[in-house]
Design a protein around this motif. Structure first.
Motif, PDB file in Angstrom:
ATOM      1  N   THR A 294      10.791  -6.624 -14.263  1.00  0.00           N
ATOM      2  CA  THR A 294      11.295  -5.188 -14.316  1.00  0.00           C
ATOM      3  C   THR A 294      12.113  -4.800 -13.077  1.00  0.00           C
ATOM      4  O   THR A 294      12.731  -3.916 -13.528  1.00  0.00           O
ATOM      5  N   MET A 295      11.863  -5.253 -12.127  1.00  0.00           N
ATOM      6  CA  MET A 295      12.721  -4.686 -10.759  1.00  0.00           C
ATOM      7  C   MET A 295      12.883  -5.808  -9.963  1.00  0.00           C
ATOM      8  O   MET A 295      12.540  -6.874  -9.852  1.00  0.00           O
ATOM      9  N   GLN A 296      13.907  -5.447  -9.064  1.00  0.00           N
ATOM     10  CA  GLN A 296      14.276  -6.646  -8.139  1.00  0.00           C
ATOM     11  C   GLN A 296      13.665  -6.431  -6.955  1.00  0.00           C
ATOM     12  O   GLN A 296      12.618  -5.431  -6.532  1.00  0.00           O
ATOM     13  N   LEU A 297      13.548  -7.263  -6.043  1.00  0.00           N
ATOM     14  CA  LEU A 297      12.862  -7.598  -4.839  1.00  0.00           C
ATOM     15  C   LEU A 297      12.547  -6.387  -3.866  1.00  0.00           C
ATOM     16  O   LEU A 297      11.643  -6.140  -3.433  1.00  0.00           O
ATOM     17  N   PRO A 298      13.854  -6.067  -3.287  1.00  0.00           N
ATOM     18  CA  PRO A 298      13.709  -4.733  -2.582  1.00  0.00           C
ATOM     19  C   PRO A 298      12.703  -3.997  -3.081  1.00  0.00           C
ATOM     20  O   PRO A 298      12.147  -3.144  -2.311  1.00  0.00           O
ATOM     21  N   LEU A 299      12.819  -3.316  -4.267  1.00  0.00           N
ATOM     22  CA  LEU A 299      12.048  -2.330  -5.062  1.00  0.00           C
ATOM     23  C   LEU A 299      10.566  -2.916  -4.885  1.00  0.00           C
ATOM     24  O   LEU A 299       9.564  -2.120  -4.654  1.00  0.00           O
ATOM     25  N   ILE A 300      10.289  -4.005  -5.314  1.00  0.00           N
ATOM     26  CA  ILE A 300       8.844  -4.487  -5.187  1.00  0.00           C
ATOM     27  C   ILE A 300       8.309  -4.378  -3.655  1.00  0.00           C
ATOM     28  O   ILE A 300       7.281  -3.933  -3.316  1.00  0.00           O
ATOM     29  N   ALA A 301       9.105  -4.812  -2.685  1.00  0.00           N
ATOM     30  CA  ALA A 301       8.470  -4.612  -1.338  1.00  0.00           C
ATOM     31  C   ALA A 301       8.535  -3.306  -1.026  1.00  0.00           C
ATOM     32  O   ALA A 301       7.366  -2.977  -0.279  1.00  0.00           O
ATOM     33  N   LEU A 302       9.220  -2.250  -1.425  1.00  0.00           N
ATOM     34  CA  LEU A 302       9.214  -0.752  -0.969  1.00  0.00           C
ATOM     35  C   LEU A 302       7.769  -0.310  -1.621  1.00  0.00           C
ATOM     36  O   LEU A 302       7.280   0.272  -1.090  1.00  0.00           O
ATOM     37  N   PHE A 303       7.774  -0.791  -2.777  1.00  0.00           N
ATOM     38  CA  PHE A 303       6.376  -0.205  -3.647  1.00  0.00           C
ATOM     39  C   PHE A 303       5.400  -0.769  -3.232  1.00  0.00           C
ATOM     40  O   PHE A 303       4.276  -0.082  -2.695  1.00  0.00           O
ATOM     41  N   PHE A 304       5.162  -1.852  -2.715  1.00  0.00           N
ATOM     42  CA  PHE A 304       4.021  -2.564  -2.054  1.00  0.00           C
ATOM     43  C   PHE A 304       3.747  -1.876  -0.691  1.00  0.00           C
ATOM     44  O   PHE A 304       2.661  -1.714  -0.230  1.00  0.00           O
ATOM     45  N   GLY A 305       5.048  -1.793   0.164  1.00  0.00           N
ATOM     46  CA  GLY A 305       4.793  -1.318   1.531  1.00  0.00           C
ATOM     47  C   GLY A 305       4.297   0.147   1.588  1.00  0.00           C
ATOM     48  O   GLY A 305       3.711   0.625   2.033  1.00  0.00           O
ATOM     49  N   ILE A 306       4.832   1.093   0.698  1.00  0.00           N
ATOM     50  CA  ILE A 306       4.384   2.275   0.674  1.00  0.00           C
ATOM     51  C   ILE A 306       2.908   2.524   0.094  1.00  0.00           C
ATOM     52  O   ILE A 306       2.041   3.287   0.865  1.00  0.00           O
ATOM     53  N   THR A 307       2.622   1.721  -0.779  1.00  0.00           N
ATOM     54  CA  THR A 307       1.273   1.688  -1.336  1.00  0.00           C
ATOM     55  C   THR A 307       0.250   0.978  -0.253  1.00  0.00           C
ATOM     56  O   THR A 307      -0.941   1.700  -0.088  1.00  0.00           O
ATOM     57  N   THR A 308       0.627   0.212   0.364  1.00  0.00           N
ATOM     58  CA  THR A 308      -0.269  -0.371   1.556  1.00  0.00           C
ATOM     59  C   THR A 308      -0.573   0.564   2.465  1.00  0.00           C
ATOM     60  O   THR A 308      -1.424   0.719   3.278  1.00  0.00           O
ATOM     61  N   LEU A 309       0.626   1.225   3.010  1.00  0.00           N
ATOM     62  CA  LEU A 309       0.515   2.123   3.949  1.00  0.00           C
ATOM     63  C   LEU A 309      -0.540   3.520   3.523  1.00  0.00           C
ATOM     64  O   LEU A 309      -1.288   3.867   4.324  1.00  0.00           O
ATOM     65  N   ALA A 310      -0.172   3.783   2.318  1.00  0.00           N
ATOM     66  CA  ALA A 310      -1.105   4.760   1.744  1.00  0.00           C
ATOM     67  C   ALA A 310      -2.594   4.281   1.644  1.00  0.00           C
ATOM     68  O   ALA A 310      -3.441   5.022   2.039  1.00  0.00           O
ATOM     69  N   ILE A 311      -2.989   3.185   1.234  1.00  0.00           N
ATOM     70  CA  ILE A 311      -4.540   2.609   1.269  1.00  0.00           C
ATOM     71  C   ILE A 311      -5.009   2.591   2.840  1.00  0.00           C
ATOM     72  O   ILE A 311      -6.188   2.949   3.059  1.00  0.00           O
ATOM     73  N   ILE A 312      -4.226   2.035   3.808  1.00  0.00           N
ATOM     74  CA  ILE A 312      -4.472   1.913   5.153  1.00  0.00           C
ATOM     75  C   ILE A 312      -4.992   3.411   5.690  1.00  0.00           C
ATOM     76  O   ILE A 312      -5.993   3.524   6.150  1.00  0.00           O
ATOM     77  N   LEU A 313      -4.066   4.435   5.325  1.00  0.00           N
ATOM     78  CA  LEU A 313      -4.361   5.716   5.654  1.00  0.00           C
ATOM     79  C   LEU A 313      -5.731   6.265   5.048  1.00  0.00           C
ATOM     80  O   LEU A 313      -6.423   7.033   5.695  1.00  0.00           O
ATOM     81  N   THR A 314      -5.718   6.020   3.826  1.00  0.00           N
ATOM     82  CA  THR A 314      -6.974   6.382   3.006  1.00  0.00           C
ATOM     83  C   THR A 314      -8.187   5.671   3.629  1.00  0.00           C
ATOM     84  O   THR A 314      -9.259   6.379   3.548  1.00  0.00           O
ATOM     85  N   GLY A 315      -8.005   4.225   4.068  1.00  0.00           N
ATOM     86  CA  GLY A 315      -9.374   3.793   4.627  1.00  0.00           C
ATOM     87  C   GLY A 315      -9.662   4.390   5.957  1.00  0.00           C
ATOM     88  O   GLY A 315     -10.813   4.527   6.089  1.00  0.00           O
ATOM     89  N   TYR A 316      -8.862   4.754   6.856  1.00  0.00           N
ATOM     90  CA  TYR A 316      -9.258   5.512   8.078  1.00  0.00           C
ATOM     91  C   TYR A 316      -9.845   6.839   7.582  1.00  0.00           C
ATOM     92  O   TYR A 316     -10.694   7.270   8.218  1.00  0.00           O
ATOM     93  N   LEU A 317      -9.242   7.722   6.754  1.00  0.00           N
ATOM     94  CA  LEU A 317      -9.744   8.946   6.364  1.00  0.00           C
ATOM     95  C   LEU A 317     -11.369   8.616   5.709  1.00  0.00           C
ATOM     96  O   LEU A 317     -12.417   9.478   6.164  1.00  0.00           O
ATOM     97  N   LEU A 318     -11.381   7.668   5.025  1.00  0.00           N
ATOM     98  CA  LEU A 318     -12.852   7.551   4.546  1.00  0.00           C
ATOM     99  C   LEU A 318     -13.695   7.018   5.557  1.00  0.00           C
ATOM    100  O   LEU A 318     -14.952   7.387   5.624  1.00  0.00           O
ATOM    101  N   ASN A 319     -13.253   6.228   6.616  1.00  0.00           N
ATOM    102  CA  ASN A 319     -14.108   6.079   7.842  1.00  0.00           C
ATOM    103  C   ASN A 319     -14.652   7.299   8.424  1.00  0.00           C
ATOM    104  O   ASN A 319     -16.064   7.371   8.854  1.00  0.00           O
ATOM    105  N   LEU A 320     -13.545   8.115   8.688  1.00  0.00           N
ATOM    106  CA  LEU A 320     -13.878   9.539   9.446  1.00  0.00           C
ATOM    107  C   LEU A 320     -14.906  10.216   8.628  1.00  0.00           C
ATOM    108  O   LEU A 320     -15.780  10.817   9.166  1.00  0.00           O
ATOM    109  N   LEU A 321     -14.693  10.352   7.034  1.00  0.00           N
ATOM    110  CA  LEU A 321     -15.642  11.011   6.478  1.00  0.00           C
ATOM    111  C   LEU A 321     -16.921  10.395   6.387  1.00  0.00           C
ATOM    112  O   LEU A 321     -18.043  11.178   6.572  1.00  0.00           O
TER     113      LEU A 321
END
Length: 325
Positions: A294-321
């Motif tokens: 459905t999409m080209q590699l730059p968009l797949i990389a961008l989607f994975f990158g942003i979602t990965t960063l969001a999950i990392i931040l969520t993991g740290y927040l849940l550790n603090l909680l």
């Protein structure tokens, strides 16, 4: 001899074909990989056929313009609605992709469709029930809330970028070119649903097979003990390491939750274990393979990158909680 696995029709059929018909050893990695491939392929295609058919029929009563207004609401509201829709649908990361295509066909903004694509595999009723039993309601509620926020914000960020140029031309043309259609009988609506399901599955069936094959290999040939040792020995960097290790993994929610429980019981912080689970659920190599349709590699990389960063931040927040509870 067949294993005494849960008496579900697809599992029983997979047992019969793989262990009975092919004669593979259920205790071997090869037997497990072939069983995983057969069972998950049948499950995904059945789920896709039913859900795309149902959504196709529903769309005959829901004009595209209304759907566009509903999910294309200004600001971040449309992203939240799409994320909530994703949370209410029982899809894994791979089976979410055809619904993502259907939303594009209905003219829903691209960033909004990404909110659905992110949230749908992270939150579903099966995973929530399993988590509530293993971790309790407060942790489950925090997980669900963080997943909704993550899908909403990540989709909103992607929506502000000029990413439409990276959608494959035939998918973009299909989304832009679908016009209004009159349905004068219930039979015509059913035929539309069948055509919708057949059209989407015909376009992505090969990518589904390749994606599930990659997942079957990873699921049966990557030892979990190695993952546990890698995460437990990285200290403050355990969250990003857990996420990066979780991305290549692939499994059903029934398998994902027990892995997170084992990590938590081994002394790994709660947020780190849940971040690993989120990465396994929302991002996987099979999903990347299927998204390439459905999409080209730059968009797949961008989607994975942003979602990965969001999950990392969520993991740290849940550790603090967890530290304050």
């Amino acid at each position: 001899m067949l294993l005494n696995l849960p008496e579900r029709p697809l599992e029983r059929l997979a047992d019969f074909v793989v262990y009975g018909g092919l004669g593979l050893d259920p205790e071997s990695r090869l037997g497990g990989a072939v069983h995983f491939f057969f069972y998950d392929t049948a499950k995904i295609f059945l789920l896709l056929a039913v859900m795309i058919f149902v959504i196709g029929v529903i769309r005959t009563w829901l004009p595209q313009e209304r759907l566009r207004r509903w999910m294309g609401t200004g600001g971040i509201t449309g992203n939240f609605i799409a994320a909530l829709f994703g949370a209410l649908t029982p899809f894994c990361s791979c089976s979410s992709i055809p619904i993502f295509i259907s939303l594009l066909r209905a003219g829903v903004p691209l960033g909004v469709t990404f909110s659905f694509l992110i949230t749908s595999p992270i939150i579903n009723e099966y995973l929530v029930i399993l988590m509530a039993g293993e971790f309790g309601l407060p942790i489950t509620a925090a997980y669900v809330g963080s997943g909704l926020i993550m899908g909403t914000l990540a989709g909103a960020v992607l929506g502000r970028m000029k990413i439409g140029r990276w959608i494959e031309p035939d998918i973009a043309g299909m989304a832009a070119g679908e016009g209004a259609e009159n349905f004068d009988s219930f039979g015509s609506r059913l035929r539309h649903g069948v055509g919708e399901a057949w059209g989407v599955i015909r376009q992505i069936w090969l990518w589904v097979l390749v994606g599930v094959a990659v997942g079957a290999f990873i699921h049966n040939y990557v030892p979990q003990e190695m993952i546990q040792r890698a995460i437990s020995s990285t200290g403050v960097f355990s969250v990003p390491i857990a996420v990066l290790l979780g991305v290549p993994m692939y499994g059903s929610c029934a398998a994902i939750v027990p892995v997170a429980v084992v990590l938590f019981e081994k002394g790994i912080p709660l947020g780190t274990a849940l971040a690993f689970m989120m990465a396994m659920a929302a991002l996987s190599l099979p999903e990347a393979v299927m998204l390439r349709r459905t999409m080209q590699l730059p968009l797949i990389a961008l989607f994975f990158g942003i979602t990965t960063l969001a999950i990392i931040l969520t993991g740290y927040l849940l550790n603090l909680l967890a530290a304050f509870l």
